[in-house]
Design a protein around this motif. Structure first.
Motif, PDB file in Angstrom:
ATOM      1  N   PHE A  83      82.566  60.030  -6.182  1.00  0.00           N
ATOM      2  CA  PHE A  83      81.597  60.375  -5.144  1.00  0.00           C
ATOM      3  C   PHE A  83      82.307  60.910  -3.906  1.00  0.00           C
ATOM      4  CE2 PHE A  83      78.598  56.750  -6.716  1.00  0.00           C
ATOM      5  CZ  PHE A  83      78.238  57.527  -7.798  1.00  0.00           C
ATOM      6  N   VAL A  84      83.420  60.240  -3.523  1.00  0.00           N
ATOM      7  CA  VAL A  84      84.149  60.641  -2.317  1.00  0.00           C
ATOM      8  C   VAL A  84      84.665  62.072  -2.454  1.00  0.00           C
ATOM      9  CG1 VAL A  84      86.281  60.264  -1.013  1.00  0.00           C
ATOM     10  CG2 VAL A  84      84.801  58.350  -1.510  1.00  0.00           C
ATOM     11  N   VAL A  85      85.326  62.343  -3.590  1.00  0.00           N
ATOM     12  CA  VAL A  85      85.891  63.686  -3.794  1.00  0.00           C
ATOM     13  C   VAL A  85      84.777  64.738  -3.797  1.00  0.00           C
ATOM     14  CG1 VAL A  85      87.159  65.160  -5.410  1.00  0.00           C
ATOM     15  CG2 VAL A  85      87.921  62.834  -5.009  1.00  0.00           C
ATOM     16  N   GLY A  86      83.718  64.456  -4.563  1.00  0.00           N
ATOM     17  CA  GLY A  86      82.599  65.401  -4.633  1.00  0.00           C
ATOM     18  C   GLY A  86      81.954  65.642  -3.288  1.00  0.00           C
ATOM     19  N   ASP A  87      81.721  64.551  -2.553  1.00  0.00           N
ATOM     20  CA  ASP A  87      81.077  64.680  -1.246  1.00  0.00           C
ATOM     21  C   ASP A  87      81.956  65.441  -0.262  1.00  0.00           C
ATOM     22  OD1 ASP A  87      78.527  63.765  -1.308  1.00  0.00           O
ATOM     23  OD2 ASP A  87      79.045  61.678  -0.969  1.00  0.00           O
ATOM     24  N   TRP A  88      83.259  65.177  -0.296  1.00  0.00           N
ATOM     25  CA  TRP A  88      84.144  65.883   0.627  1.00  0.00           C
ATOM     26  C   TRP A  88      84.200  67.360   0.319  1.00  0.00           C
ATOM     27  CZ3 TRP A  88      85.202  64.702   5.225  1.00  0.00           C
ATOM     28  CH2 TRP A  88      85.220  63.363   5.597  1.00  0.00           C
ATOM     29  N   VAL A  89      84.294  67.671  -0.972  1.00  0.00           N
ATOM     30  CA  VAL A  89      84.362  69.089  -1.355  1.00  0.00           C
ATOM     31  C   VAL A  89      83.078  69.811  -0.944  1.00  0.00           C
ATOM     32  CG1 VAL A  89      84.459  70.658  -3.338  1.00  0.00           C
ATOM     33  CG2 VAL A  89      85.998  68.721  -3.237  1.00  0.00           C
ATOM     34  N   THR A  90      81.910  69.210  -1.281  1.00  0.00           N
ATOM     35  CA  THR A  90      80.654  69.890  -0.940  1.00  0.00           C
ATOM     36  C   THR A  90      80.446  69.951   0.573  1.00  0.00           C
ATOM     37  OG1 THR A  90      79.425  67.846  -1.269  1.00  0.00           O
ATOM     38  CG2 THR A  90      79.475  69.362  -3.113  1.00  0.00           C
ATOM     39  N   THR A 136      71.865  70.461   6.454  1.00  0.00           N
ATOM     40  CA  THR A 136      72.341  69.951   5.156  1.00  0.00           C
ATOM     41  C   THR A 136      73.740  69.369   5.307  1.00  0.00           C
ATOM     42  OG1 THR A 136      71.120  71.748   4.099  1.00  0.00           O
ATOM     43  CG2 THR A 136      72.693  70.574   2.727  1.00  0.00           C
ATOM     44  N   TRP A 137      74.613  70.132   5.961  1.00  0.00           N
ATOM     45  CA  TRP A 137      76.000  69.670   6.139  1.00  0.00           C
ATOM     46  C   TRP A 137      76.044  68.348   6.874  1.00  0.00           C
ATOM     47  CZ3 TRP A 137      78.313  69.327  11.095  1.00  0.00           C
ATOM     48  CH2 TRP A 137      79.594  68.777  11.063  1.00  0.00           C
ATOM     49  N   LEU A 138      75.212  68.194   7.914  1.00  0.00           N
ATOM     50  CA  LEU A 138      75.180  66.963   8.709  1.00  0.00           C
ATOM     51  C   LEU A 138      74.870  65.765   7.812  1.00  0.00           C
ATOM     52  CD1 LEU A 138      75.471  66.981  11.873  1.00  0.00           C
ATOM     53  CD2 LEU A 138      73.078  66.325  11.923  1.00  0.00           C
ATOM     54  N   GLN A 139      73.904  65.948   6.924  1.00  0.00           N
ATOM     55  CA  GLN A 139      73.530  64.855   6.016  1.00  0.00           C
ATOM     56  C   GLN A 139      74.638  64.560   5.004  1.00  0.00           C
ATOM     57  OE1 GLN A 139      69.253  65.024   4.696  1.00  0.00           O
ATOM     58  NE2 GLN A 139      69.391  66.995   5.642  1.00  0.00           N
ATOM     59  N   VAL A 140      75.281  65.632   4.491  1.00  0.00           N
ATOM     60  CA  VAL A 140      76.377  65.403   3.519  1.00  0.00           C
ATOM     61  C   VAL A 140      77.535  64.719   4.213  1.00  0.00           C
ATOM     62  CG1 VAL A 140      77.818  66.429   1.755  1.00  0.00           C
ATOM     63  CG2 VAL A 140      75.723  67.558   2.401  1.00  0.00           C
ATOM     64  N   SER A 141      77.783  65.092   5.470  1.00  0.00           N
ATOM     65  CA  SER A 141      78.935  64.488   6.149  1.00  0.00           C
ATOM     66  C   SER A 141      78.676  62.997   6.398  1.00  0.00           C
ATOM     67  CB  SER A 141      79.295  65.240   7.425  1.00  0.00           C
ATOM     68  OG  SER A 141      78.536  64.815   8.494  1.00  0.00           O
ATOM     69  N   ILE A 142      77.424  62.607   6.634  1.00  0.00           N
ATOM     70  CA  ILE A 142      77.111  61.166   6.759  1.00  0.00           C
ATOM     71  C   ILE A 142      77.412  60.473   5.423  1.00  0.00           C
ATOM     72  CG2 ILE A 142      75.258  59.467   7.091  1.00  0.00           C
ATOM     73  CD1 ILE A 142      73.881  61.517   8.937  1.00  0.00           C
ATOM     74  N   SER A 143      76.893  61.070   4.331  1.00  0.00           N
ATOM     75  CA  SER A 143      77.138  60.495   3.000  1.00  0.00           C
ATOM     76  C   SER A 143      78.628  60.338   2.730  1.00  0.00           C
ATOM     77  CB  SER A 143      76.583  61.406   1.907  1.00  0.00           C
ATOM     78  OG  SER A 143      75.216  61.295   1.805  1.00  0.00           O
ATOM     79  N   SER A 144      79.394  61.392   3.010  1.00  0.00           N
ATOM     80  CA  SER A 144      80.811  61.364   2.645  1.00  0.00           C
ATOM     81  C   SER A 144      81.580  60.349   3.481  1.00  0.00           C
ATOM     82  CB  SER A 144      81.423  62.753   2.752  1.00  0.00           C
ATOM     83  OG  SER A 144      81.261  63.249   4.041  1.00  0.00           O
ATOM     84  N   TRP A 149      84.401  55.240   3.659  1.00  0.00           N
ATOM     85  CA  TRP A 149      84.524  53.929   4.306  1.00  0.00           C
ATOM     86  C   TRP A 149      84.442  52.814   3.264  1.00  0.00           C
ATOM     87  CZ3 TRP A 149      85.761  52.849   9.274  1.00  0.00           C
ATOM     88  CH2 TRP A 149      85.645  51.537   9.680  1.00  0.00           C
ATOM     89  N   ILE A 150      83.451  52.906   2.356  1.00  0.00           N
ATOM     90  CA  ILE A 150      83.280  51.870   1.327  1.00  0.00           C
ATOM     91  C   ILE A 150      84.502  51.847   0.398  1.00  0.00           C
ATOM     92  CG2 ILE A 150      81.883  51.104  -0.637  1.00  0.00           C
ATOM     93  CD1 ILE A 150      79.470  52.409   0.702  1.00  0.00           C
ATOM     94  N   LEU A 151      84.956  53.049  -0.015  1.00  0.00           N
ATOM     95  CA  LEU A 151      86.111  53.119  -0.925  1.00  0.00           C
ATOM     96  C   LEU A 151      87.353  52.513  -0.274  1.00  0.00           C
ATOM     97  CD1 LEU A 151      87.327  54.195  -3.612  1.00  0.00           C
ATOM     98  CD2 LEU A 151      87.924  56.270  -2.387  1.00  0.00           C
ATOM     99  N   ALA A 152      87.575  52.841   1.006  1.00  0.00           N
ATOM    100  CA  ALA A 152      88.781  52.356   1.685  1.00  0.00           C
ATOM    101  C   ALA A 152      88.744  50.843   1.887  1.00  0.00           C
ATOM    102  CB  ALA A 152      88.943  53.063   3.024  1.00  0.00           C
TER     103      ALA A 152
END
Lengths: 154, 154
Positions: A83-90, A136-144, A149-152
């Motif tokens: 999820f992290v990689v996908g979210d960061w890329v998008t 859209t970007w604003l929402q994706v950046s919140i998700s990412s 944060w959760i992964l770390a």
């Protein structure tokens, strides 16, 4: 299981994904309905990037619905890393597309005054599409950020 | 104290800051030496954004030198939060500036063929400046990811 707002497998996470999907679709349809957009590389890139975002968000929304219905926990390190990689890329692609299109729109509307000189140019549609891409970007950046944060802290 | 590559108060962190500073300066000087750049909002924004990046990286490089000389630990949560916010803001601004300028450069060089029609336009300088801005952003994004990772796992 961490219950931060926007984390995977929660209602807020699902709403965020639906928002991304809707705004990306709106951005694509507004741009695609503007005559002559295909002349501009930046606008074509915006459509491609928002299309990719749309597919990604749709996929994760389906996964969230599945997790909510079956009460499954999606927060294992392997899934989170994906999820992290996908979210960061998008997120990066969305910001890059929105900014490069914004560069062209500002050039036309402000620097060169092309929008006034050529009133047949659908400048308003270009502007709305870019604005939707930024939302859209604003929402994706919140998700990412939430995912990272959760992964770390897992 | 976590010793991830690029973390604050380490030699790799210092080198990353020096790299950001040098590339941001190079991007500004290349753009400023291109005649007529001030006509374009995107190029002015690139200079402003790279200027901000330059000051931020210089400040943190000085802090890294101080920490290395006095062997101080910079990894307390308050300082790390400050670094994370600053790095994220400058990274976003750098990417936005690089992409909006790239949008204009691609429009001129590819979509409209203005660079061939008007050979007096300093397109090559614009391109180099944008490339340098992208390299700066790449380095800042490494820094900001490292900072965020350390903060989340503190």
């Amino acid at each position: 299981m961490k219950r931060i707002i926007g984390s995977p497998g929660t209602v807020s996470g699902l709403l965020l994904r639906i928002g991304q999907f809707l705004f990306a679709s709106a951005s694509i349809s507004t741009m695609a309905s503007a005559i002559g957009f295909s002349t501009y590389t930046s606008f074509c890139y915006l459509i491609a990037s928002m299309g990719f975002q749309l597919l990604w968000s749709f996929g994760l929304a389906c996964l969230d619905i599945y997790a909510l219905k079956r009460e499954r926990n999606l927060q294992n390190p392997v899934l989170l890393s994906l999820f992290v990689v996908g979210d960061w890329v998008t997120a990066m692609l969305s910001l890059a597309a929105a900014c490069s299109s914004a560069g062209v729109v500002v050039l036309y509307a402000r620097d060169m005054d092309f929008c006034k000189i050529h009133p047949d140019l659908p400048c308003r549609r270009y502007e709305i599409s870019v604005l939707l891409a930024f939302i859209t970007w604003l929402q994706v950046s919140i998700s990412s950020h939430v995912m990272f944060w959760i992964l770390a802290s897992v």
